[in-house]
Design a protein around this motif. Structure first.
Motif, PDB file in Angstrom:
ATOM      1  N   VAL A  31      47.008  55.973 -25.678  1.00  0.00           N
ATOM      2  CA  VAL A  31      46.974  55.622 -24.249  1.00  0.00           C
ATOM      3  C   VAL A  31      45.544  55.269 -23.832  1.00  0.00           C
ATOM      4  N   GLU A  32      44.565  56.015 -24.341  1.00  0.00           N
ATOM      5  CA  GLU A  32      43.163  55.715 -24.031  1.00  0.00           C
ATOM      6  C   GLU A  32      42.791  54.322 -24.543  1.00  0.00           C
ATOM      7  N   ALA A  33      43.240  53.993 -25.751  1.00  0.00           N
ATOM      8  CA  ALA A  33      42.967  52.661 -26.310  1.00  0.00           C
ATOM      9  C   ALA A  33      43.651  51.574 -25.474  1.00  0.00           C
ATOM     10  N   LEU A  34      44.869  51.840 -25.021  1.00  0.00           N
ATOM     11  CA  LEU A  34      45.564  50.877 -24.154  1.00  0.00           C
ATOM     12  C   LEU A  34      44.801  50.679 -22.848  1.00  0.00           C
ATOM     13  N   ASP A  35      44.300  51.776 -22.284  1.00  0.00           N
ATOM     14  CA  ASP A  35      43.526  51.680 -21.034  1.00  0.00           C
ATOM     15  C   ASP A  35      42.259  50.854 -21.236  1.00  0.00           C
ATOM     16  N   ILE A  36      41.604  51.054 -22.373  1.00  0.00           N
ATOM     17  CA  ILE A  36      40.403  50.271 -22.674  1.00  0.00           C
ATOM     18  C   ILE A  36      40.758  48.791 -22.769  1.00  0.00           C
ATOM     19  N   CYS A  37      41.840  48.488 -23.482  1.00  0.00           N
ATOM     20  CA  CYS A  37      42.277  47.092 -23.613  1.00  0.00           C
ATOM     21  C   CYS A  37      42.620  46.496 -22.254  1.00  0.00           C
ATOM     22  N   GLN A  38      43.244  47.303 -21.413  1.00  0.00           N
ATOM     23  CA  GLN A  38      43.601  46.822 -20.079  1.00  0.00           C
ATOM     24  C   GLN A  38      42.350  46.493 -19.268  1.00  0.00           C
ATOM     25  N   SER A  39      41.284  47.241 -19.485  1.00  0.00           N
ATOM     26  CA  SER A  39      40.048  47.000 -18.725  1.00  0.00           C
ATOM     27  C   SER A  39      39.351  45.701 -19.135  1.00  0.00           C
ATOM     28  N   LEU A  40      39.771  45.078 -20.232  1.00  0.00           N
ATOM     29  CA  LEU A  40      39.148  43.825 -20.663  1.00  0.00           C
ATOM     30  C   LEU A  40      39.315  42.719 -19.624  1.00  0.00           C
ATOM     31  N   PRO A  78      30.905  39.090 -23.333  1.00  0.00           N
ATOM     32  CA  PRO A  78      31.221  40.010 -24.427  1.00  0.00           C
ATOM     33  C   PRO A  78      31.091  41.473 -23.984  1.00  0.00           C
ATOM     34  N   THR A  79      31.820  42.320 -24.659  1.00  0.00           N
ATOM     35  CA  THR A  79      31.729  43.762 -24.409  1.00  0.00           C
ATOM     36  C   THR A  79      32.083  44.494 -25.703  1.00  0.00           C
ATOM     37  N   ASN A  80      31.530  45.694 -25.865  1.00  0.00           N
ATOM     38  CA  ASN A  80      31.873  46.472 -27.054  1.00  0.00           C
ATOM     39  C   ASN A  80      33.089  47.368 -26.805  1.00  0.00           C
ATOM     40  N   LEU A  81      33.760  47.181 -25.662  1.00  0.00           N
ATOM     41  CA  LEU A  81      34.989  47.939 -25.403  1.00  0.00           C
ATOM     42  C   LEU A  81      36.046  47.646 -26.464  1.00  0.00           C
ATOM     43  N   ASP A 103      33.597  33.036 -26.135  1.00  0.00           N
ATOM     44  CA  ASP A 103      33.289  32.512 -27.462  1.00  0.00           C
ATOM     45  C   ASP A 103      33.345  33.696 -28.431  1.00  0.00           C
ATOM     46  N   ASN A 104      33.212  33.415 -29.709  1.00  0.00           N
ATOM     47  CA  ASN A 104      33.272  34.494 -30.689  1.00  0.00           C
ATOM     48  C   ASN A 104      31.895  35.150 -30.840  1.00  0.00           C
ATOM     49  N   TRP A 105      31.385  35.652 -29.704  1.00  0.00           N
ATOM     50  CA  TRP A 105      30.083  36.291 -29.688  1.00  0.00           C
ATOM     51  C   TRP A 105      30.078  37.525 -30.563  1.00  0.00           C
ATOM     52  N   ARG A 106      28.985  37.721 -31.248  1.00  0.00           N
ATOM     53  CA  ARG A 106      28.829  38.905 -32.102  1.00  0.00           C
ATOM     54  C   ARG A 106      28.788  40.148 -31.218  1.00  0.00           C
ATOM     55  N   VAL A 107      29.525  41.168 -31.620  1.00  0.00           N
ATOM     56  CA  VAL A 107      29.565  42.419 -30.868  1.00  0.00           C
ATOM     57  C   VAL A 107      28.686  43.430 -31.594  1.00  0.00           C
ATOM     58  N   ASP A 108      27.806  44.077 -30.853  1.00  0.00           N
ATOM     59  CA  ASP A 108      26.891  45.054 -31.428  1.00  0.00           C
ATOM     60  C   ASP A 108      27.644  46.357 -31.706  1.00  0.00           C
ATOM     61  N   CYS A 109      28.048  46.513 -32.963  1.00  0.00           N
ATOM     62  CA  CYS A 109      28.794  47.710 -33.361  1.00  0.00           C
ATOM     63  C   CYS A 109      28.796  47.787 -34.881  1.00  0.00           C
ATOM     64  N   PRO A 110      29.155  48.939 -35.451  1.00  0.00           N
ATOM     65  CA  PRO A 110      29.160  49.083 -36.912  1.00  0.00           C
ATOM     66  C   PRO A 110      30.137  48.153 -37.633  1.00  0.00           C
ATOM     67  N   LEU A 111      31.186  47.716 -36.967  1.00  0.00           N
ATOM     68  CA  LEU A 111      32.170  46.830 -37.594  1.00  0.00           C
ATOM     69  C   LEU A 111      31.649  45.408 -37.719  1.00  0.00           C
ATOM     70  N   GLY A 112      30.868  44.976 -36.746  1.00  0.00           N
ATOM     71  CA  GLY A 112      30.397  43.598 -36.742  1.00  0.00           C
ATOM     72  C   GLY A 112      31.475  42.647 -36.269  1.00  0.00           C
ATOM     73  N   PHE A 113      31.375  41.404 -36.693  1.00  0.00           N
ATOM     74  CA  PHE A 113      32.296  40.335 -36.305  1.00  0.00           C
ATOM     75  C   PHE A 113      32.138  40.001 -34.819  1.00  0.00           C
ATOM     76  N   GLY A 114      32.862  38.977 -34.411  1.00  0.00           N
ATOM     77  CA  GLY A 114      32.761  38.508 -33.040  1.00  0.00           C
ATOM     78  C   GLY A 114      33.838  39.094 -32.138  1.00  0.00           C
ATOM     79  N   ALA A 115      33.662  38.869 -30.842  1.00  0.00           N
ATOM     80  CA  ALA A 115      34.585  39.427 -29.848  1.00  0.00           C
ATOM     81  C   ALA A 115      35.998  38.890 -30.028  1.00  0.00           C
TER      82      ALA A 115
END
Length: 196
Positions: free
Chosen positions: A10-19, A26-29, A129-141
């Protein structure tokens, strides 16, 4: 206090909803939601069960509310059992155009919480755009949005890809197997058999 898998989901769904509030930037959410899905995904079949639970469909609550308001405003006697039974729109010639639209199959399409979240993810992914997200996983948004679609659609095997970097569930499963040691392939194989 340890959160249950359901609470994490549910927390993950709430985060996705906040997008929806981060369109065009870009956001690291996305990464935060991915981390929560991975925590649950340590048991991939538990993640599958949660997807199935939150994909259970029901009549759109907004349509119900709108129908109730219109029937009261127009002086129709409200009987939810009668109004929400399956009635063919052509058999409703005595009703106003607005009420006929409410009885149409399109209005009563069943929607789920996950369907609504996937629409938000799609809106977000197509606004950036596929902006790079600052996180351990990497890749774009946009890649992150593909991963979120993967997690949320495990039960249906109807994934949405927002870049050409990952275009199959197996590619995403391989990424998470290498990165987190989570093997989603048994779930993918099982669901492909169920859905096709």
């Amino acid at each position: 206090m340890n959160k249950t898998s359901d609470q994490k989901f549910v927390e993950a769904l709430d985060i996705c909803q906040s997008l929806i509030d981060f369109k065009y930037r870009p956001t690291n959410l996305t990464y935060q939601a991915i981390e929560l899905f991975c925590e649950i995904g340590k048991n991939p079949f538990e993640l599958l069960e949660l997807c199935q639970k939150y994909s259970s469909n029901g009549v759109d609550e907004n349509s119900k509310l709108r129908l109730t308001q219109i029937t009261r405003n127009r002086g129709y006697r409200y009987n939810k059992h009668l109004l929400f039974s399956s009635v063919h729109p052509r058999g409703l010639s005595f009703l106003s155009k607005e009420l006929k639209e409410l009885f149409s199959p399109k209005t009563f399409q069943r929607s789920s919480k996950i369907d609504k979240i996937c629409q938000i993810i799609n809106e977000y992914a197509t606004s950036i755009d596929n902006w790079r997200v600052d996180c351990p996983l990497g890749f774009g948004a946009k890649d992150h949005c593909s991963f979120l679609s993967f997690f949320l659609n495990l039960d249906r095997c109807q994934f949405e890809y927002f870049t050409d970097n990952f275009t199959t569930p197996e590619q995403i499963a391989e990424l998470f197997k290498d990165w987190k040691g989570i093997d989603f392939n048994p779930v993918i194989e099982k669901q492909k058999i169920v859905t096709f």
